[in-house]
Design an enzyme around this catalytic site. Structure first.
Site, PDB file in Angstrom:
ATOM      1  N   ASN A   1       7.779   8.415   4.023  1.00  0.00           N
ATOM      2  CA  ASN A   1       9.142   8.886   3.739  1.00  0.00           C
ATOM      3  C   ASN A   1       9.107  10.338   3.277  1.00  0.00           C
ATOM      4  OD1 ASN A   1      10.613   6.556   4.381  1.00  0.00           O
ATOM      5  ND2 ASN A   1      10.176   5.642   2.373  1.00  0.00           N
TER       6      ASN A   1
ATOM      7  N   ASN B   1       1.805  11.613  -6.255  1.00  0.00           N
ATOM      8  CA  ASN B   1       2.569  10.487  -6.788  1.00  0.00           C
ATOM      9  C   ASN B   1       3.231  10.894  -8.106  1.00  0.00           C
ATOM     10  OD1 ASN B   1       2.323   8.282  -4.970  1.00  0.00           O
ATOM     11  ND2 ASN B   1       0.174   8.014  -5.588  1.00  0.00           N
TER      12      ASN B   1
ATOM     13  N   CYS C   1       2.310   9.985   2.567  1.00  0.00           N
ATOM     14  CA  CYS C   1       3.608   9.404   2.215  1.00  0.00           C
ATOM     15  C   CYS C   1       4.519   9.553   3.446  1.00  0.00           C
ATOM     16  CB  CYS C   1       4.179  10.151   1.019  1.00  0.00           C
ATOM     17  SG  CYS C   1       5.809   9.557   0.574  1.00  0.00           S
TER      18      CYS C   1
ATOM     19  N   ASN D   1      13.638   6.451  -1.377  1.00  0.00           N
ATOM     20  CA  ASN D   1      12.322   6.902  -1.868  1.00  0.00           C
ATOM     21  C   ASN D   1      12.533   8.399  -2.130  1.00  0.00           C
ATOM     22  OD1 ASN D   1       8.978   6.487  -0.314  1.00  0.00           O
ATOM     23  ND2 ASN D   1       9.590   6.369  -2.440  1.00  0.00           N
TER      24      ASN D   1
ATOM     25  N   CYS E   1       9.247   2.436   1.216  1.00  0.00           N
ATOM     26  CA  CYS E   1       7.942   3.080   1.370  1.00  0.00           C
ATOM     27  C   CYS E   1       7.646   3.188   2.869  1.00  0.00           C
ATOM     28  CB  CYS E   1       6.874   2.248   0.665  1.00  0.00           C
ATOM     29  SG  CYS E   1       5.227   2.930   0.874  1.00  0.00           S
ATOM     30  N   GLY E   2       7.514   4.415   3.362  1.00  0.00           N
ATOM     31  CA  GLY E   2       7.355   4.643   4.809  1.00  0.00           C
ATOM     32  C   GLY E   2       6.034   4.137   5.360  1.00  0.00           C
ATOM     33  N   THR E   3       4.928   4.476   4.684  1.00  0.00           N
ATOM     34  CA  THR E   3       3.642   3.956   5.168  1.00  0.00           C
ATOM     35  C   THR E   3       3.618   2.438   4.986  1.00  0.00           C
ATOM     36  OG1 THR E   3       2.697   4.504   3.007  1.00  0.00           O
ATOM     37  CG2 THR E   3       2.251   6.061   4.802  1.00  0.00           C
TER      38      THR E   3
ATOM     39  N   ARG F   1       1.522   2.089  -5.627  1.00  0.00           N
ATOM     40  CA  ARG F   1       0.437   2.674  -6.422  1.00  0.00           C
ATOM     41  C   ARG F   1       0.843   4.106  -6.795  1.00  0.00           C
ATOM     42  NH1 ARG F   1      -5.144   4.368  -3.336  1.00  0.00           N
ATOM     43  NH2 ARG F   1      -3.702   5.729  -2.229  1.00  0.00           N
TER      44      ARG F   1
HETATM   45  N1  LIG Z   1       2.166   5.701  -3.438  1.00  0.00           N
HETATM   46  C1  LIG Z   1       1.440   5.784  -2.223  1.00  0.00           C
HETATM   47  C2  LIG Z   1       1.726   6.958  -1.372  1.00  0.00           C
HETATM   48  C3  LIG Z   1       3.188   7.151  -1.111  1.00  0.00           C
HETATM   49  C4  LIG Z   1       3.780   6.195  -0.099  1.00  0.00           C
HETATM   50  C5  LIG Z   1       5.182   6.607   0.226  1.00  0.00           C
HETATM   51  N2  LIG Z   1       6.206   6.351  -0.676  1.00  0.00           N
HETATM   52  C6  LIG Z   1       5.567   6.374   1.661  1.00  0.00           C
HETATM   53  O1  LIG Z   1       6.754   6.511   1.979  1.00  0.00           O
HETATM   54  O2  LIG Z   1       4.689   6.160   2.496  1.00  0.00           O
HETATM   55  C7  LIG Z   1      -0.073   5.772  -2.514  1.00  0.00           C
HETATM   56  O3  LIG Z   1      -0.552   6.454  -3.424  1.00  0.00           O
HETATM   57  O4  LIG Z   1      -0.790   5.101  -1.759  1.00  0.00           O
END
Ligand SMILES: N[C@@H](CCC[C@H](N)C(=O)O)C(=O)O
Length: 261
Positions: A78, A67, A76, A13, A200-202, A191
């Site tokens: 990561n 983003n 985010c 990421n 994607c970390g979250t 998104r």
């Molecule tokens: N695209 C996501 C936010 C980013 C998430 C990210 N890549 C992570 O690592 O958590 C959004 O707009 O919800």
């Protein structure tokens, strides 16, 4: 203007990092941020992160996340881990940090090259048809299914992200398949990137908690195999609420450069 930037990645990421303590980038400059994240006409990244000074003394720095579409977004995971590595490089921290992000305060530490980030508590996991939905700093739809290695994540993810249920705010979409009792394969549609990302970390945080919540694992330490590597999520659970949520994995410097913009 000549802009110095740094590129970092956490399990694939990838992020453009800007030391924005002097406010050289305005967060309303959507067009510039989108351009910097563009893989053909700019630097390239799933997102861009500005490191700024926090207003409150208790924090080492502030994280502002955008983003790839140029819009400021939610947390985010990561990116937060990469920002901790960047703050260490800049000499702002040593091996631990306290910083403020859009979803509130975060703690982090670095040990043996692994960056662990404390995520917000999660008080609710809801069921949406055959999937689960939870907010881990960013919104996540989690679906367990077989054969994720060969599915079209971009198409199927977009169908859910733009569905009537989510149309206003959108969501990230995670497709998940168990590997062992405490190990899951994950592919995520993000998104704001509007495509699959390598990690994607979250998202993996949401997957680990959803897997526990749905009884697919009884472990509170879950390994997540993503397209770009491996992450781990640990947590504590009490009455369906989750605290002490820690996301861990590598976060690495890729290159530094200058761009005229
Ligand atoms: N695209 C996501 C936010 C980013 C998430 C990210 N890549 C992570 O690592 O958590 C959004 O707009 O919800």
């Amino acid at each position: 203007m000549k802009l110095t930037f740094f590129k970092y990645q956490g399990t694939g990421n990838d992020f453009v990092m800007i030391d924005n303590r002097d406010h050289k980038i305005s967060k309303n400059n959507t067009k510039l941020i989108r351009h910097l994240c563009d893989r053909r006409f700019g630097i390239g990244g799933d997102g861009l992160i500005c490191l700024e000074n926090a207003e409150e003394k208790e924090f080492d720095f502030k994280m502002i996340y955008f983003n790839a579409d140029g819009n400021e977004s939610s947390m985010c995971g990561n990116g937060g881990r990469c920002l901790v590595a960047f703050a260490k490089f800049l000499g702002i921290i040593e091996n631990s940090a306290k910083f403020i992000a859009v979803d509130g305060p975060h703690e982090a530490f670095i040990k043996n090259g692994i960056i662990s980030l404390k995520m917000q508590n999660i008080d609710a996991v809801s069921k949406i048809e055959d999937a689960l939905y939870l907010n881990t700093g960013s919104p996540h739809h989690v679906i367990f299914r077989e054969g994720i290695a060969t599915m079209d994540v971009k198409k199927e993810g977009a169908d859910i992200r733009y569905s009537d249920h989510y149309k206003t705010e959108g969501t990230n979409v995670n497709f998940v398949e168990p590997v062992t009792e405490n190990e899951f394969s994950v592919r995520t549609y993000e998104r704001g990137v509007e495509d699959e990302t390598l990690s994607c970390g979250t998202g993996v945080t949401a997957v680990a908690i959803a897997a526990f919540h749905a009884g697919k694992t009884s472990s509170n330490s879950v390994d997540l195999l993503v397209q770009g590597g491996k992450l781990n999520v640990k947590f504590e659970e009490k009455n369906g609420k989750y605290s002490e949520v820690w996301l861990s994995g590598p976060a690495e410097f890729v290159f530094k450069g200058e761009i005229v913009c």
